[in-house]
Design a protein around this motif. Structure first.
Motif, PDB file in Angstrom:
ATOM      1  N   VAL A   1     112.399  40.891  -2.241  1.00 58.47           N
ATOM      2  CA  VAL A   1     111.139  40.263  -2.526  1.00 58.47           C
ATOM      3  C   VAL A   1     110.434  39.607  -1.168  1.00 58.47           C
ATOM      4  CG1 VAL A   1     109.844  38.515  -3.850  1.00 58.47           C
ATOM      5  CG2 VAL A   1     111.256  40.073  -4.998  1.00 58.47           C
ATOM      6  N   ILE A   2     109.498  39.508  -0.676  1.00 56.21           N
ATOM      7  CA  ILE A   2     108.955  38.837   0.337  1.00 56.21           C
ATOM      8  C   ILE A   2     107.957  37.577   0.044  1.00 56.21           C
ATOM      9  CG2 ILE A   2     107.541  38.976   2.494  1.00 56.21           C
ATOM     10  CD1 ILE A   2     108.244  42.026   2.317  1.00 56.21           C
ATOM     11  N   GLY A   3     108.032  36.635   0.527  1.00 52.82           N
ATOM     12  CA  GLY A   3     107.111  35.339   0.389  1.00 52.82           C
ATOM     13  C   GLY A   3     106.427  35.191   1.773  1.00 52.82           C
ATOM     14  N   ILE A   4     105.222  35.071   1.620  1.00 53.33           N
ATOM     15  CA  ILE A   4     104.388  34.433   2.851  1.00 53.33           C
ATOM     16  C   ILE A   4     104.081  33.215   2.722  1.00 53.33           C
ATOM     17  CG2 ILE A   4     102.039  34.867   3.884  1.00 53.33           C
ATOM     18  CD1 ILE A   4     102.137  37.972   2.881  1.00 53.33           C
ATOM     19  N   ASN A   5     104.326  32.416   3.800  1.00 52.56           N
ATOM     20  CA  ASN A   5     103.751  30.963   3.936  1.00 52.56           C
ATOM     21  C   ASN A   5     102.497  31.290   4.864  1.00 52.56           C
ATOM     22  OD1 ASN A   5     105.902  30.297   2.586  1.00 52.56           O
ATOM     23  ND2 ASN A   5     106.858  28.956   3.836  1.00 52.56           N
ATOM     24  N   TYR A   6     101.357  30.712   4.468  1.00 53.83           N
ATOM     25  CA  TYR A   6     100.065  30.848   5.405  1.00 53.83           C
ATOM     26  C   TYR A   6      99.241  29.799   5.232  1.00 53.83           C
ATOM     27  CZ  TYR A   6      98.716  33.631   9.482  1.00 53.83           C
ATOM     28  OH  TYR A   6      98.532  34.021  10.692  1.00 53.83           O
ATOM     29  N   TYR A   7      98.439  29.424   6.196  1.00 55.78           N
ATOM     30  CA  TYR A   7      97.815  28.163   6.027  1.00 55.78           C
ATOM     31  C   TYR A   7      96.014  28.309   6.338  1.00 55.78           C
ATOM     32  CZ  TYR A   7     101.461  25.505   3.942  1.00 55.78           C
ATOM     33  OH  TYR A   7     102.217  24.913   3.196  1.00 55.78           O
ATOM     34  N   ASN A   8      95.482  29.646   5.828  1.00 61.82           N
ATOM     35  CA  ASN A   8      94.200  29.582   6.061  1.00 61.82           C
ATOM     36  C   ASN A   8      93.330  28.529   5.333  1.00 61.82           C
ATOM     37  OD1 ASN A   8      94.096  31.826   7.906  1.00 61.82           O
ATOM     38  ND2 ASN A   8      94.068  33.342   6.303  1.00 61.82           N
ATOM     39  N   GLY A   9      92.473  27.942   6.075  1.00 62.97           N
ATOM     40  CA  GLY A   9      91.816  27.025   5.472  1.00 62.97           C
ATOM     41  C   GLY A   9      92.247  25.519   5.995  1.00 62.97           C
ATOM     42  N   TRP A  10      93.574  25.631   6.597  1.00 63.61           N
ATOM     43  CA  TRP A  10      94.003  24.338   6.813  1.00 63.61           C
ATOM     44  C   TRP A  10      94.593  24.407   8.391  1.00 63.61           C
ATOM     45  CZ3 TRP A  10      93.351  19.831   5.503  1.00 63.61           C
ATOM     46  CH2 TRP A  10      93.928  18.984   5.940  1.00 63.61           C
ATOM     47  N   TYR A  11      95.672  25.295   8.759  1.00 64.76           N
ATOM     48  CA  TYR A  11      95.964  25.283  10.209  1.00 64.76           C
ATOM     49  C   TYR A  11      95.395  26.391  10.781  1.00 64.76           C
ATOM     50  CZ  TYR A  11      99.934  22.260   8.619  1.00 64.76           C
ATOM     51  OH  TYR A  11     100.716  21.681   8.149  1.00 64.76           O
ATOM     52  N   GLN A  12      95.127  27.508  10.052  1.00 64.76           N
ATOM     53  CA  GLN A  12      94.658  28.726  10.447  1.00 64.76           C
ATOM     54  C   GLN A  12      93.484  29.486  10.296  1.00 64.76           C
ATOM     55  OE1 GLN A  12      98.231  29.631   8.863  1.00 64.76           O
ATOM     56  NE2 GLN A  12      99.448  30.110  10.585  1.00 64.76           N
ATOM     57  N   GLY A  13      92.386  28.651  10.420  1.00 65.21           N
ATOM     58  CA  GLY A  13      91.050  29.275  10.180  1.00 65.21           C
ATOM     59  C   GLY A  13      90.541  29.148   8.773  1.00 65.21           C
ATOM     60  N   HIS A  14      89.368  30.066   8.588  1.00 74.03           N
ATOM     61  CA  HIS A  14      88.715  29.895   7.332  1.00 74.03           C
ATOM     62  C   HIS A  14      89.596  30.435   6.250  1.00 74.03           C
ATOM     63  CE1 HIS A  14      85.508  30.293   4.523  1.00 74.03           C
ATOM     64  NE2 HIS A  14      84.924  29.170   5.191  1.00 74.03           N
ATOM     65  N   VAL A  15      89.614  29.824   5.006  1.00 74.90           N
ATOM     66  CA  VAL A  15      90.398  30.347   3.965  1.00 74.90           C
ATOM     67  C   VAL A  15      89.933  31.966   3.577  1.00 74.90           C
ATOM     68  CG1 VAL A  15      88.644  29.337   2.278  1.00 74.90           C
ATOM     69  CG2 VAL A  15      91.156  29.569   1.436  1.00 74.90           C
ATOM     70  N   ASP A  16      88.631  32.067   3.833  1.00 73.28           N
ATOM     71  CA  ASP A  16      88.400  33.681   3.475  1.00 73.28           C
ATOM     72  C   ASP A  16      89.101  34.753   4.345  1.00 73.28           C
ATOM     73  OD1 ASP A  16      86.691  32.845   1.630  1.00 73.28           O
ATOM     74  OD2 ASP A  16      84.798  33.105   2.587  1.00 73.28           O
TER      75      ASP A  16
ATOM     76  N   GLU B   1      89.934  15.135  -1.327  1.00 74.13           N
ATOM     77  CA  GLU B   1      90.279  15.784  -2.392  1.00 74.13           C
ATOM     78  C   GLU B   1      89.296  17.096  -2.744  1.00 74.13           C
ATOM     79  OE1 GLU B   1      91.058  14.123  -6.162  1.00 74.13           O
ATOM     80  OE2 GLU B   1      91.648  12.256  -5.537  1.00 74.13           O
ATOM     81  N   ASP B   2      88.194  16.823  -2.214  1.00 73.40           N
ATOM     82  CA  ASP B   2      87.095  18.071  -2.595  1.00 73.40           C
ATOM     83  C   ASP B   2      87.610  19.313  -1.606  1.00 73.40           C
ATOM     84  OD1 ASP B   2      84.915  16.096  -3.991  1.00 73.40           O
ATOM     85  OD2 ASP B   2      85.836  15.200  -2.123  1.00 73.40           O
ATOM     86  N   TYR B   3      87.902  19.037  -0.548  1.00 77.41           N
ATOM     87  CA  TYR B   3      88.207  20.417   0.251  1.00 77.41           C
ATOM     88  C   TYR B   3      89.459  20.960  -0.094  1.00 77.41           C
ATOM     89  CZ  TYR B   3      88.979  22.977   4.489  1.00 77.41           C
ATOM     90  OH  TYR B   3      89.161  23.962   5.621  1.00 77.41           O
ATOM     91  N   GLN B   4      90.690  19.880  -0.350  1.00 75.09           N
ATOM     92  CA  GLN B   4      91.821  20.598  -0.913  1.00 75.09           C
ATOM     93  C   GLN B   4      91.601  21.541  -1.974  1.00 75.09           C
ATOM     94  OE1 GLN B   4      94.484  18.031  -2.817  1.00 75.09           O
ATOM     95  NE2 GLN B   4      96.300  19.100  -2.415  1.00 75.09           N
ATOM     96  N   ALA B   5      90.689  21.091  -2.906  1.00 73.90           N
ATOM     97  CA  ALA B   5      90.451  21.974  -4.073  1.00 73.90           C
ATOM     98  C   ALA B   5      89.770  23.133  -4.049  1.00 73.90           C
ATOM     99  CB  ALA B   5      89.864  20.822  -5.158  1.00 73.90           C
ATOM    100  N   HIS B   6      88.860  22.835  -2.662  1.00 71.52           N
ATOM    101  CA  HIS B   6      88.136  24.262  -2.461  1.00 71.52           C
ATOM    102  C   HIS B   6      88.813  25.199  -1.815  1.00 71.52           C
ATOM    103  CE1 HIS B   6      85.554  26.859  -0.477  1.00 71.52           C
ATOM    104  NE2 HIS B   6      86.158  26.294   0.749  1.00 71.52           N
ATOM    105  N   ILE B   7      89.911  24.959  -1.075  1.00 73.26           N
ATOM    106  CA  ILE B   7      90.816  25.902  -0.264  1.00 73.26           C
ATOM    107  C   ILE B   7      91.997  26.529  -1.533  1.00 73.26           C
ATOM    108  CG2 ILE B   7      90.321  25.613   2.097  1.00 73.26           C
ATOM    109  CD1 ILE B   7      92.671  24.264   2.286  1.00 73.26           C
ATOM    110  N   VAL B   8      92.284  25.459  -2.066  1.00 75.54           N
ATOM    111  CA  VAL B   8      93.395  26.031  -2.944  1.00 75.54           C
ATOM    112  C   VAL B   8      92.487  26.871  -3.890  1.00 75.54           C
ATOM    113  CG1 VAL B   8      95.109  25.497  -4.865  1.00 75.54           C
ATOM    114  CG2 VAL B   8      94.898  23.994  -2.744  1.00 75.54           C
TER     115      VAL B   8
ATOM    116  N   GLY C   1      97.703  25.922   1.047  1.00 73.38           N
ATOM    117  CA  GLY C   1      96.912  24.742   0.529  1.00 73.38           C
ATOM    118  C   GLY C   1      96.566  23.948   1.934  1.00 73.38           C
ATOM    119  N   GLY C   2      96.386  22.767   1.406  1.00 73.64           N
ATOM    120  CA  GLY C   2      95.892  21.789   2.388  1.00 73.64           C
ATOM    121  C   GLY C   2      96.085  20.305   2.034  1.00 73.64           C
TER     122      GLY C   2
END
Ligand code: ADA
Length: 579
Positions: free
Chosen positions: A432-447, A493-500, A476-477
């Motif tokens: 099984v492979i797990g991906i850790n990635y932070y679009n919306g936080w460290y790495q550009g737009h969440v989309d 809290e708003d931005y965090q809720a949005h990207i998650v 997350g963020g």
């Protein structure tokens, strides 16, 4: 309590927890000055279990510290001393005698002491919490590194012949039938050979009896293989558990199992043959007042909060968590991802090949599986987090760790979390492979997650992992508790809720993704140091990506995720909590 059930009814056991004498050894002179024989006067008192960093004036000390307590034994006899977890290095001395050394932090170790005299004994422990480039974790890590004796210390009295271990494995042969192997290891501390009657029980009913002969001072193993029928499976909705007890002469040992299968089929993960979609969070076993010495009572509350959010799984980031916690998960039917603390985001690839680090990783993995093999809640063994899996060094380490896991336990998939999904060369090594990635936080737009996944699935095909299930293991963020406004600003809290929520929407729409573990359940203390540049975005010295804050107060993201995970849009459903 160490477990939620009693492991020994005949063997007498007591906890040595309480206030111990305690002293820092900032210049590391204790060994040369023989503190194990002459403990320094004027020592402080320190609770055991506890982390010293939670006491006043001791917050940021990392290094050597000594503990001492006195133990009175009413009778002469054989003793077993068990430390359920001590951070870093531990050297244990009994009446000045060195019993041994352990390196680790989250797994138990113990010593058998034959023929001890009655009366008062002195127990001294030298601990060293220093993080280095080859410790687990290493010195660059994103959580506060507490020191101390973090879990209980247990003293048992052993009879002349005692049980050294109980191992239960099984293979399901039908819906309610299994071929079960029970193995009981016995050890003699007697000068004469012995005949010992051994009886095995399942939920109180005997299923095997036999007399075993042990040579003087020797060992023996009893092995039983039986077909059992009429079994109830361990399911999330009805987590059936069975207590297995061995009684050997005047000693006993109880453990608990649950019957279920875990497999992967194509991109799917199956529990008892049924497809699973994993809805999870990452949880550190940490609290600002207790550090890693996490109280049992709070574990129940963490679990209630997590279940109320609609999770069916938890990732134990990033180290072996308490046995009590695993027992609770067994009882509530919650699946658990269990891992060792190889935290690699800032780990140079050459360091992943350091033989000391490799040896320590293999040892901790082995100790974790030995301790936790019976827990039905454990879904995956995970071998590392975010190391440089673009490198040959990481590939070689993965081969060694996956090899060890598969040799010890074939009944669960082996996994890891990658932060280099598009450049990873280790994809083909895992179940099984797990991906850790932070679009919306460290790495550009969440989309951008949609494009990332598309490219990743293509890479899986190239690397022979087209049939390997994929999980989003971190995303997350940060959202600072209480910071809300009219616009979703970073750190609110708003931005965090949005990207998650946006990330969850993308992942849940991808049929090749089998589940999500949000980073993270609760805010945790960070390892922010004035002499290092890492983690400068950790406001308050906390990693603020929790769905709840460090005191378990919900942020907006908690309520939004609850809506998504439970399929209910009424985020303010208080359930039965309002009178
Ligand atoms: C990584 C890491 C976590 C945490 C997280 C973050 O993915 O595995 O432990 O540090 O990043 O908050 O940046």
């Amino acid at each position: 309590m160490i477990r939620t059930f009693q492991q020994h009814r005949l063997r007498s056991s007591r906890l040595l927890d309480g206030l111990w004498d305690f002293v820092f050894d900032k210049s590391n002179v204790g060994l040369a000055e023989g503190w194990h024989e002459r403990f320094p006067g004027g020592a402080d008192r320190m609770p055991v279990p506890a982390c010293w960093n939670n006491e006043l004036g001791k917050y940021d000390y990392e290094g050597v510290a000594w503990y001492r307590t006195r133990v009175t034994c009413e009778e002469a006899g054989h003793l077993r001393l068990i430390f359920h977890a001590v951070m870093g290095h531990a050297d244990v001395y009994w009446d000045g005698r060195h019993l041994g050394h352990h390196f680790g932090g989250y797994t138990p170790f113990g010593f058998t002491m034959p023929n001890e005299e009655a009366g008062e004994h002195e127990l001294v422990v030298r601990t060293d919490s220093t993080l280095e480039k080859n410790t687990l974790p290493t010195h660059a890590v994103d959580w506060f590194h507490y020191g101390g004796i973090i879990r209980p210390v247990e003293l048992q009295q052993l009879p002349d012949v005692s049980i050294g271990g109980l191992r239960i494995t099984y293979e399901m042969t039908g819906e309610s039938t299994a071929q079960v192997q029970v193995s009981v290891s016995l050890q003699s501390l007697s000068a004469a050979s012995a005949e010992v009657p051994v009886t095995l029980f399942r939920d109180g009913a005997a299923f095997h009896s036999e007399t075993v002969t042990l040579p003087a001072g020797g060992t023996a193993t009893l092995q039983v293989s039986q077909e059992w029928s009429g079994l109830r499976r361990w399911e999330a909705s009805a987590p059936a558990l069975y207590l297995i007890r061995a009684v050997a002469g005047t000693d006993d040992w109880t453990d608990r199992i649950g019957f279920r299968t875990i497999e992967t089929k194509g991109k799917k993960i199956l529990l008892n043959g049924k497809e699973l979609y994993l809805q999870g969070v990452n949880r550190h076993e940490e609290h600002p007042e207790w550090g890693f010495a996490f109280p049992n009572k709070l574990m129940t509350k963490d679990l209630d909060i997590i279940l109320q959010m609609g999770c069916n799984t938890i990732r134990g980031s990033h180290y072996p968590q308490s046995e009590y916690w695993l027992d609770l998960l067994d009882e509530r039917g919650v699946l658990f991802w269990s891992e060792i603390p190889i935290w690699g985001a800032f780990l140079p690839k050459v360091d992943t090949a350091d033989p000391i680090l490799v040896e320590r990783a293999l040892t901790m993995m082995d100790e974790m599986i030995e301790r936790d093999l019976h827990h039905p809640c454990i879904l995956f063994w995970s071998v590392h987090n975010e190391i440089d899996t673009r490198s040959q060094e990481a590939y070689d380490l993965s081969v060694k760790l996956t090899g060890l896991v598969r040799c010890k336990d074939r009944s669960r998939p082996v996994t890891y979390a990658t932060m280099h999904p598009l450049e990873d060369i280790c994809l083909g090594l895992f179940d099984v492979i797990g991906i850790n990635y932070y679009n919306g936080w460290y790495q550009g737009h969440v989309d951008r997650f949609a494009g990332l996944l598309e490219a990743f699935h293509e890479r899986c095909r190239e690397y022979g992992a087209e049939d390997t299930p994929v999980l989003m293991t971190e995303f997350g963020g940060a959202g600072i508790y209480g910071d809300t406004g009219w616009e979703p600003r970073l750190f609110s809290e708003d931005y965090q809720a949005h990207i998650v929520s946006r990330a969850l929407q993308i992942f849940r729409a991808d049929p090749l993704v089998s589940g999500t573990y949000i980073w993270q359940f609760a805010d945790i203390r960070g390892d922010v140091r004035s002499d290092r540049s890492y983690f400068r975005d950790r406001a308050r010295s906390f990693n603020n990506k929790g769905l709840v804050n460090e005191y378990r107060k919900p942020k907006l993201a908690y309520r939004v995720v609850k809506g998504i995970y439970t399929g209910r849009t009424d985020h303010y459903d208080w359930g039965s909590t309002l009178i």
